[in-house]
Design an enzyme around this catalytic site. Structure first.
Site, short mmCIF file in Angstrom:
data_model
loop_
_atom_site.label_atom_id
_atom_site.label_comp_id
_atom_site.label_asym_id
_atom_site.label_seq_id
_atom_site.Cartn_x
_atom_site.Cartn_y
_atom_site.Cartn_z
N HIS A 118 1.02 -1.06 -0.07
CA HIS A 118 0.05 0.04 -0.01
C HIS A 118 0.93 1.24 0.01
O HIS A 118 2.29 1.12 0.56
CB HIS A 118 -0.90 -0.15 1.16
CG HIS A 118 -2.01 1.02 1.54
ND1 HIS A 118 -1.60 2.34 1.73
CD2 HIS A 118 -3.30 0.78 1.51
CE1 HIS A 118 -2.81 2.89 1.74
NE2 HIS A 118 -3.93 2.08 1.37
N ASP A 195 3.37 -4.54 7.95
CA ASP A 195 2.28 -3.87 7.95
C ASP A 195 0.87 -5.01 8.03
O ASP A 195 0.74 -5.64 7.04
CB ASP A 195 2.28 -2.98 6.53
CG ASP A 195 1.02 -2.37 6.36
OD1 ASP A 195 -0.23 -2.62 7.10
OD2 ASP A 195 0.92 -1.86 5.25
N GLN A 198 -3.96 -5.45 6.84
CA GLN A 198 -5.02 -6.06 6.19
C GLN A 198 -4.95 -7.57 6.40
O GLN A 198 -5.89 -8.46 6.11
CB GLN A 198 -4.54 -5.97 4.75
CG GLN A 198 -5.76 -6.09 3.65
CD GLN A 198 -7.08 -5.32 3.98
OE1 GLN A 198 -8.01 -5.70 4.50
NE2 GLN A 198 -6.88 -3.85 3.88
N LYS A 221 -10.22 -1.02 10.79
CA LYS A 221 -10.51 -2.26 10.15
C LYS A 221 -10.78 -3.61 10.79
O LYS A 221 -10.88 -4.67 10.43
CB LYS A 221 -9.40 -2.53 9.07
CG LYS A 221 -9.12 -1.45 8.10
CD LYS A 221 -7.95 -1.89 6.99
CE LYS A 221 -7.68 -0.50 6.26
NZ LYS A 221 -7.22 -0.77 4.90
N CYS A 363 -4.55 2.35 -3.68
CA CYS A 363 -3.64 2.84 -3.11
C CYS A 363 -2.35 1.90 -3.33
O CYS A 363 -1.88 2.01 -2.23
CB CYS A 363 -3.64 3.36 -1.69
SG CYS A 363 -5.31 4.39 -1.33
#
Ligand code: ALA
Length: 404
Positions: A118, A195, A198, A221, A363
Protein backbone atom coordinates in the site's frame (compact mmCIF):
# COMPACT_ATOMS: atom_id res chain seq x y z
CA UNK A 1 -20.09 -19.73 11.32
CA UNK A 2 -22.43 -17.42 13.27
CA UNK A 3 -22.56 -14.13 11.40
CA UNK A 4 -23.38 -11.88 14.41
CA UNK A 5 -25.16 -9.41 12.12
CA UNK A 6 -27.62 -8.50 14.87
CA UNK A 7 -24.74 -6.87 16.77
CA UNK A 8 -24.24 -4.38 13.91
CA UNK A 9 -26.80 -1.57 13.81
CA UNK A 10 -25.84 -0.61 10.24
CA UNK A 11 -27.58 -3.67 8.85
CA UNK A 12 -30.92 -2.52 10.21
CA UNK A 13 -30.41 1.07 9.00
CA UNK A 14 -29.42 0.34 5.43
CA UNK A 15 -29.98 2.95 2.74
CA UNK A 16 -33.59 3.18 1.50
CA UNK A 17 -34.37 0.16 3.71
CA UNK A 18 -32.97 -2.10 1.00
CA UNK A 19 -30.71 -4.98 2.09
CA UNK A 20 -27.10 -3.92 2.37
CA UNK A 21 -24.56 -6.18 0.64
CA UNK A 22 -21.43 -4.77 2.20
CA UNK A 23 -18.32 -6.21 0.55
CA UNK A 24 -15.83 -3.44 1.32
CA UNK A 25 -14.33 -4.60 4.58
CA UNK A 26 -10.78 -4.09 3.39
CA UNK A 27 -11.61 -0.37 3.33
CA UNK A 28 -13.27 -0.39 6.71
CA UNK A 29 -15.35 -2.77 8.79
CA UNK A 30 -18.67 -2.06 10.45
CA UNK A 31 -19.04 -1.41 14.14
CA UNK A 32 -20.74 -3.63 16.71
CA UNK A 33 -23.11 -2.09 19.26
CA UNK A 34 -20.72 -3.11 22.06
CA UNK A 35 -18.01 -0.85 20.59
CA UNK A 36 -20.46 2.01 20.02
CA UNK A 37 -21.61 1.66 23.64
CA UNK A 38 -18.01 2.06 24.84
CA UNK A 39 -17.64 5.28 22.81
CA UNK A 40 -20.93 6.60 24.13
CA UNK A 41 -20.05 5.72 27.73
CA UNK A 42 -16.78 7.63 27.47
CA UNK A 43 -18.31 10.83 26.10
CA UNK A 44 -21.51 10.65 28.16
CA UNK A 45 -20.23 9.55 31.55
CA UNK A 46 -16.52 10.21 32.18
CA UNK A 47 -15.26 12.44 29.32
CA UNK A 48 -11.97 14.13 30.29
CA UNK A 49 -8.33 14.21 29.24
CA UNK A 50 -5.76 11.56 30.13
CA UNK A 51 -2.58 11.71 32.22
CA UNK A 52 -3.37 15.27 33.33
CA UNK A 53 -6.22 15.90 35.77
CA UNK A 54 -5.87 14.48 39.24
CA UNK A 55 -9.65 14.63 39.50
CA UNK A 56 -11.63 11.41 39.49
CA UNK A 57 -12.80 11.80 35.89
CA UNK A 58 -9.23 12.16 34.66
CA UNK A 59 -8.17 9.11 36.61
CA UNK A 60 -11.06 7.05 35.22
CA UNK A 61 -10.26 8.13 31.68
CA UNK A 62 -6.58 7.34 32.12
CA UNK A 63 -7.47 3.93 33.50
CA UNK A 64 -9.71 3.14 30.51
CA UNK A 65 -7.16 4.49 28.03
CA UNK A 66 -4.33 2.45 29.54
CA UNK A 67 -6.60 -0.58 29.78
CA UNK A 68 -7.16 -0.27 26.02
CA UNK A 69 -3.38 -0.25 25.54
CA UNK A 70 -3.10 -3.42 27.59
CA UNK A 71 -5.87 -5.06 25.52
CA UNK A 72 -4.00 -4.24 22.31
CA UNK A 73 -0.72 -5.46 23.80
CA UNK A 74 -2.27 -8.77 24.90
CA UNK A 75 -3.98 -9.14 21.52
CA UNK A 76 -0.62 -9.16 19.69
CA UNK A 77 1.49 -10.61 22.51
CA UNK A 78 3.46 -7.43 23.23
CA UNK A 79 4.28 -5.45 26.35
CA UNK A 80 2.06 -2.39 27.00
CA UNK A 81 5.04 -0.03 26.83
CA UNK A 82 5.61 -1.22 23.24
CA UNK A 83 2.17 -0.03 22.07
CA UNK A 84 1.93 3.51 20.70
CA UNK A 85 -1.46 4.91 19.77
CA UNK A 86 -1.48 6.88 16.51
CA UNK A 87 -4.18 8.14 14.17
CA UNK A 88 -3.95 5.09 11.90
CA UNK A 89 -1.65 2.68 10.14
CA UNK A 90 -0.39 5.47 7.88
CA UNK A 91 0.76 7.57 10.83
CA UNK A 92 2.31 4.50 12.44
CA UNK A 93 4.55 3.81 9.44
CA UNK A 94 5.34 7.50 8.93
CA UNK A 95 6.36 7.65 12.59
CA UNK A 96 8.93 4.90 12.07
CA UNK A 97 10.25 6.54 8.89
CA UNK A 98 10.53 9.94 10.59
CA UNK A 99 11.89 8.89 13.96
CA UNK A 100 13.92 5.74 13.30
CA UNK A 101 14.54 6.19 9.56
CA UNK A 102 15.78 9.77 9.56
CA UNK A 103 17.90 9.20 12.65
CA UNK A 104 19.52 5.89 11.81
CA UNK A 105 19.75 5.56 8.03
CA UNK A 106 22.83 6.78 6.16
CA UNK A 107 23.48 7.36 2.43
CA UNK A 108 23.68 4.02 0.64
CA UNK A 109 21.73 2.10 3.29
CA UNK A 110 19.04 -0.03 1.73
CA UNK A 111 15.37 -0.38 2.60
CA UNK A 112 13.58 -3.35 1.05
CA UNK A 113 9.84 -3.18 0.37
CA UNK A 114 7.71 -5.15 -2.08
CA UNK A 115 5.55 -4.37 -5.07
CA UNK A 116 2.53 -5.43 -3.00
CA UNK A 117 2.78 -2.45 -0.67
CA UNK A 118 0.00 0.00 0.00
CA UNK A 119 1.31 3.54 -0.61
CA UNK A 120 1.50 4.06 3.15
CA UNK A 121 4.27 1.46 3.32
CA UNK A 122 6.03 2.77 0.25
CA UNK A 123 5.95 6.59 0.18
CA UNK A 124 7.46 7.16 3.66
CA UNK A 125 10.49 5.06 2.58
CA UNK A 126 10.62 6.67 -0.86
CA UNK A 127 10.99 10.07 0.85
CA UNK A 128 14.11 8.80 2.65
CA UNK A 129 15.81 8.63 -0.76
CA UNK A 130 15.65 12.43 -0.78
CA UNK A 131 16.26 13.15 2.92
CA UNK A 132 18.81 10.46 3.81
CA UNK A 133 20.17 9.19 0.50
CA UNK A 134 18.93 5.65 1.06
CA UNK A 135 18.47 3.12 -1.73
CA UNK A 136 14.96 1.67 -2.00
CA UNK A 137 14.68 -1.90 -3.29
CA UNK A 138 11.40 -3.54 -4.19
CA UNK A 139 10.67 -7.27 -4.26
CA UNK A 140 8.83 -7.88 -7.56
CA UNK A 141 5.53 -9.70 -7.92
CA UNK A 142 5.07 -12.62 -10.28
CA UNK A 143 2.11 -12.61 -12.70
CA UNK A 144 -0.01 -14.56 -10.18
CA UNK A 145 0.40 -11.78 -7.62
CA UNK A 146 2.78 -13.64 -5.30
CA UNK A 147 6.21 -12.30 -4.45
CA UNK A 148 9.23 -13.56 -6.36
CA UNK A 149 10.90 -15.12 -3.33
CA UNK A 150 14.12 -15.96 -5.19
CA UNK A 151 14.63 -12.28 -6.02
CA UNK A 152 13.50 -11.33 -2.52
CA UNK A 153 16.31 -13.38 -1.01
CA UNK A 154 18.86 -11.80 -3.36
CA UNK A 155 17.72 -8.26 -2.44
CA UNK A 156 18.24 -8.71 1.31
CA UNK A 157 21.99 -8.21 1.82
CA UNK A 158 24.42 -6.72 4.31
CA UNK A 159 23.42 -3.28 2.95
CA UNK A 160 19.80 -3.83 4.02
CA UNK A 161 18.89 -1.88 7.13
CA UNK A 162 15.13 -2.37 7.02
CA UNK A 163 12.64 -4.79 5.51
CA UNK A 164 9.23 -3.04 5.42
CA UNK A 165 6.70 -5.54 4.21
CA UNK A 166 2.98 -6.11 4.12
CA UNK A 167 1.46 -9.28 5.54
CA UNK A 168 -1.53 -9.34 3.20
CA UNK A 169 -1.99 -7.23 0.06
CA UNK A 170 -4.96 -4.87 0.44
CA UNK A 171 -5.37 -4.77 -3.35
CA UNK A 172 -5.30 -8.44 -4.39
CA UNK A 173 -5.27 -10.41 -1.13
CA UNK A 174 -1.89 -12.18 -1.46
CA UNK A 175 -0.57 -13.54 1.85
CA UNK A 176 3.17 -13.01 2.13
CA UNK A 177 5.23 -15.85 3.56
CA UNK A 178 6.87 -13.59 6.13
CA UNK A 179 9.08 -15.86 8.20
CA UNK A 180 11.79 -16.67 5.62
CA UNK A 181 12.10 -12.95 4.82
CA UNK A 182 12.16 -11.85 8.45
CA UNK A 183 14.70 -14.50 9.36
CA UNK A 184 16.98 -13.45 6.52
CA UNK A 185 16.60 -9.74 7.32
CA UNK A 186 17.55 -10.32 10.93
CA UNK A 187 20.48 -12.50 9.89
CA UNK A 188 21.99 -9.52 8.01
CA UNK A 189 21.30 -7.19 10.96
CA UNK A 190 18.31 -5.40 9.43
CA UNK A 191 15.19 -4.31 11.28
CA UNK A 192 11.75 -5.48 10.16
CA UNK A 193 8.48 -3.57 9.93
CA UNK A 194 5.34 -5.58 9.21
CA UNK A 195 2.20 -3.84 7.95
CA UNK A 196 -0.65 -6.00 9.28
CA UNK A 197 -3.43 -3.53 8.40
CA UNK A 198 -5.02 -6.10 6.12
CA UNK A 199 -4.49 -9.23 8.23
CA UNK A 200 -5.04 -8.24 11.86
CA UNK A 201 -8.84 -8.52 11.63
CA UNK A 202 -8.74 -11.95 10.02
CA UNK A 203 -6.11 -13.99 11.83
CA UNK A 204 -4.25 -13.90 15.14
CA UNK A 205 -0.98 -11.99 15.02
CA UNK A 206 1.81 -12.63 17.52
CA UNK A 207 4.65 -10.08 17.34
CA UNK A 208 6.97 -12.29 19.31
CA UNK A 209 6.43 -15.26 17.00
CA UNK A 210 6.99 -12.96 14.03
CA UNK A 211 9.93 -11.30 15.77
CA UNK A 212 8.90 -7.99 14.17
CA UNK A 213 10.71 -4.85 15.29
CA UNK A 214 7.80 -2.65 14.22
CA UNK A 215 4.21 -3.58 13.50
CA UNK A 216 1.48 -1.25 12.26
CA UNK A 217 -2.28 -1.37 11.83
CA UNK A 218 -5.46 0.71 11.98
CA UNK A 219 -8.35 0.22 14.39
CA UNK A 220 -11.17 0.85 11.95
CA UNK A 221 -10.43 -2.33 9.99
CA UNK A 222 -11.14 -4.52 13.01
CA UNK A 223 -14.46 -3.13 14.18
CA UNK A 224 -12.92 -0.16 15.98
CA UNK A 225 -13.43 3.56 15.34
CA UNK A 226 -11.64 5.61 12.71
CA UNK A 227 -8.80 7.86 13.88
CA UNK A 228 -6.93 5.22 15.87
CA UNK A 229 -3.88 3.26 14.83
CA UNK A 230 -1.34 1.10 16.57
CA UNK A 231 2.41 1.16 16.29
CA UNK A 232 4.30 -1.61 18.05
CA UNK A 233 7.95 -0.71 18.66
CA UNK A 234 10.19 -3.39 20.14
CA UNK A 235 11.46 -2.19 23.51
CA UNK A 236 15.17 -2.32 22.61
CA UNK A 237 14.54 0.42 19.98
CA UNK A 238 12.87 2.92 22.29
CA UNK A 239 16.09 4.71 23.29
CA UNK A 240 17.50 5.19 19.80
CA UNK A 241 14.24 6.66 18.50
CA UNK A 242 13.55 10.36 19.15
CA UNK A 243 9.96 11.63 19.32
CA UNK A 244 8.44 12.26 15.92
CA UNK A 245 6.09 14.93 17.23
CA UNK A 246 6.45 17.33 20.13
CA UNK A 247 4.04 18.90 22.60
CA UNK A 248 2.20 18.23 25.83
CA UNK A 249 2.15 14.99 27.73
CA UNK A 250 5.53 13.68 26.56
CA UNK A 251 8.18 15.76 28.37
CA UNK A 252 10.15 14.98 31.48
CA UNK A 253 11.70 18.45 31.75
CA UNK A 254 11.79 21.47 29.44
CA UNK A 255 14.71 23.93 29.37
CA UNK A 256 15.26 27.01 27.21
CA UNK A 257 17.07 25.23 24.38
CA UNK A 258 16.35 21.56 24.92
CA UNK A 259 14.16 19.11 26.75
CA UNK A 260 14.07 15.55 27.99
CA UNK A 261 11.33 13.06 27.34
CA UNK A 262 9.21 10.61 29.25
CA UNK A 263 9.68 6.93 28.54
CA UNK A 264 7.77 5.24 25.72
CA UNK A 265 4.89 5.08 25.05
CA UNK A 266 4.29 8.67 26.33
CA UNK A 267 7.42 9.87 24.51
CA UNK A 268 5.68 9.13 21.21
CA UNK A 269 2.20 10.42 22.09
CA UNK A 270 2.49 14.23 22.20
CA UNK A 271 -0.76 16.15 22.54
CA UNK A 272 -4.18 14.90 23.51
CA UNK A 273 -4.29 11.36 22.17
CA UNK A 274 -7.27 9.72 20.45
CA UNK A 275 -8.83 8.80 23.79
CA UNK A 276 -12.32 7.75 22.74
CA UNK A 277 -10.92 5.93 19.74
CA UNK A 278 -8.42 3.96 21.84
CA UNK A 279 -11.17 2.98 24.28
CA UNK A 280 -13.33 2.01 21.30
CA UNK A 281 -10.53 -0.10 19.85
CA UNK A 282 -10.10 -1.86 23.18
CA UNK A 283 -13.84 -2.63 23.19
CA UNK A 284 -13.67 -3.87 19.58
CA UNK A 285 -10.85 -6.26 20.45
CA UNK A 286 -12.79 -7.52 23.46
CA UNK A 287 -15.80 -8.04 21.18
CA UNK A 288 -13.78 -10.00 18.63
CA UNK A 289 -12.12 -12.19 21.24
CA UNK A 290 -15.48 -12.99 22.84
CA UNK A 291 -17.40 -13.64 19.60
CA UNK A 292 -15.03 -14.75 16.87
CA UNK A 293 -13.04 -17.92 16.44
CA UNK A 294 -10.28 -16.74 14.12
CA UNK A 295 -9.56 -20.19 12.68
CA UNK A 296 -13.19 -20.63 11.71
CA UNK A 297 -13.25 -17.07 10.39
CA UNK A 298 -10.40 -17.67 7.96
CA UNK A 299 -12.05 -20.82 6.62
CA UNK A 300 -15.41 -19.08 6.32
CA UNK A 301 -14.01 -16.08 4.44
CA UNK A 302 -12.04 -18.40 2.16
CA UNK A 303 -15.26 -20.24 1.31
CA UNK A 304 -16.86 -16.92 0.32
CA UNK A 305 -13.81 -16.12 -1.82
CA UNK A 306 -13.97 -19.57 -3.45
CA UNK A 307 -17.64 -19.12 -4.31
CA UNK A 308 -16.94 -15.69 -5.81
CA UNK A 309 -13.91 -16.90 -7.78
CA UNK A 310 -15.83 -19.90 -9.16
CA UNK A 311 -18.75 -17.64 -10.09
CA UNK A 312 -16.49 -15.09 -11.77
CA UNK A 313 -14.90 -17.86 -13.84
CA UNK A 314 -18.32 -18.49 -15.39
CA UNK A 315 -18.65 -14.88 -16.58
CA UNK A 316 -17.32 -13.60 -19.91
CA UNK A 317 -14.40 -11.17 -20.01
CA UNK A 318 -13.40 -11.21 -16.34
CA UNK A 319 -9.76 -11.30 -15.24
CA UNK A 320 -9.35 -12.30 -11.59
CA UNK A 321 -6.19 -11.01 -9.94
CA UNK A 322 -3.97 -12.68 -7.38
CA UNK A 323 -3.11 -16.26 -6.41
CA UNK A 324 -6.53 -17.84 -6.82
CA UNK A 325 -5.81 -21.26 -5.31
CA UNK A 326 -4.37 -19.62 -2.20
CA UNK A 327 -7.26 -17.17 -1.93
CA UNK A 328 -9.66 -20.10 -1.98
CA UNK A 329 -7.82 -21.51 1.05
CA UNK A 330 -7.05 -18.44 3.15
CA UNK A 331 -8.30 -15.29 1.39
CA UNK A 332 -10.76 -12.67 2.51
CA UNK A 333 -10.84 -10.54 -0.63
CA UNK A 334 -11.02 -10.96 -4.39
CA UNK A 335 -10.02 -8.35 -6.98
CA UNK A 336 -11.00 -8.50 -10.62
CA UNK A 337 -11.10 -6.53 -13.84
CA UNK A 338 -13.81 -6.60 -16.52
CA UNK A 339 -12.54 -6.40 -20.11
CA UNK A 340 -15.13 -3.99 -21.39
CA UNK A 341 -16.29 -2.01 -18.34
CA UNK A 342 -14.13 0.24 -16.18
CA UNK A 343 -13.92 -0.74 -12.52
CA UNK A 344 -15.42 2.59 -11.39
CA UNK A 345 -18.45 2.03 -13.61
CA UNK A 346 -18.85 -1.49 -12.24
CA UNK A 347 -18.70 -0.24 -8.66
CA UNK A 348 -21.18 2.56 -9.39
CA UNK A 349 -23.60 0.07 -10.98
CA UNK A 350 -23.28 -2.29 -8.01
CA UNK A 351 -23.71 0.63 -5.63
CA UNK A 352 -27.14 1.34 -7.11
CA UNK A 353 -28.12 -2.12 -5.88
CA UNK A 354 -26.67 -1.53 -2.43
CA UNK A 355 -23.78 -3.85 -3.24
CA UNK A 356 -20.76 -2.07 -1.82
CA UNK A 357 -17.30 -2.80 -3.27
CA UNK A 358 -14.19 -0.70 -3.81
CA UNK A 359 -12.84 0.17 -7.24
CA UNK A 360 -9.52 1.74 -8.19
CA UNK A 361 -5.85 1.05 -7.69
CA UNK A 362 -6.49 0.65 -3.94
CA UNK A 363 -3.55 2.95 -3.10
CA UNK A 364 -1.15 0.38 -4.54
CA UNK A 365 -0.12 1.83 -7.89
CA UNK A 366 3.25 0.04 -8.17
CA UNK A 367 1.32 -3.26 -7.94
CA UNK A 368 -1.27 -2.19 -10.53
CA UNK A 369 1.56 -1.19 -12.88
CA UNK A 370 3.37 -4.48 -12.35
CA UNK A 371 0.26 -6.56 -13.06
CA UNK A 372 -0.95 -4.37 -15.91
CA UNK A 373 -4.27 -2.91 -14.77
CA UNK A 374 -5.19 0.63 -13.83
CA UNK A 375 -8.21 -0.13 -11.66
CA UNK A 376 -9.82 -3.27 -10.28
CA UNK A 377 -13.07 -4.09 -8.51
CA UNK A 378 -12.44 -5.48 -5.04
CA UNK A 379 -14.89 -7.45 -2.91
CA UNK A 380 -13.71 -8.01 0.64
CA UNK A 381 -15.45 -10.05 3.32
CA UNK A 382 -15.81 -10.36 7.08
CA UNK A 383 -17.72 -12.64 9.44
CA UNK A 384 -21.04 -10.83 8.92
CA UNK A 385 -20.96 -11.47 5.18
CA UNK A 386 -23.07 -14.31 3.84
CA UNK A 387 -23.39 -16.47 0.75
CA UNK A 388 -26.26 -14.13 -0.24
CA UNK A 389 -23.79 -11.24 -0.51
CA UNK A 390 -21.62 -13.20 -2.93
CA UNK A 391 -24.61 -14.37 -4.96
CA UNK A 392 -26.08 -10.86 -5.16
CA UNK A 393 -22.74 -9.59 -6.44
CA UNK A 394 -22.43 -12.36 -9.03
CA UNK A 395 -26.01 -11.93 -10.21
CA UNK A 396 -25.58 -8.17 -10.66
CA UNK A 397 -22.32 -8.70 -12.59
CA UNK A 398 -23.99 -11.29 -14.81
CA UNK A 399 -26.76 -8.84 -15.67
CA UNK A 400 -24.32 -6.02 -16.27
CA UNK A 401 -22.16 -8.08 -18.63
CA UNK A 402 -25.21 -9.31 -20.54
CA UNK A 403 -26.50 -5.76 -20.90
CA UNK A 404 -23.29 -4.41 -22.44
N1 ALA B 1 -6.42 0.94 2.78
C1 ALA B 1 -7.81 0.79 2.65
C2 ALA B 1 -8.18 -0.05 1.44
O1 ALA B 1 -7.40 -0.82 1.00
C3 ALA B 1 -8.54 2.07 2.69
O2 ALA B 1 -9.24 0.06 0.91
Amino acid sequence: MKNNRSDFPIFSHSISRKPLYYCDNASTTHKPQQMLDALYAFYATYNSNVHRGVHAFGETTTEHYEHARTSVANFINADSSEIIFTSGCTESINAVATSWGRTVLRPGDEVVVSQLEHHSNFLPWQQLIHTNGIVLRSIPVLPDGTLDMAVAHSLITSKTKLLAITHVSNAIGTHVDLMPLITQAHAVGARVLVDVAQSIAHQRIDVQALDADFLAFSGHKLCGPTGIGVLFIKKELHEVMPPYKYGGGMVFEVGQVDATWLQAPQKFEAGTPPIAQAIGLGAAITYLLEHINFDELQQYEARLCARLIDGLHELQGVRILGPLDALKKNGHLVSFVLDRIHAHDVAAYLGQRNIVVRAGHHCAQPLAQALGYDASVRASFYFYNTIEDVDALLEALRELIQAI
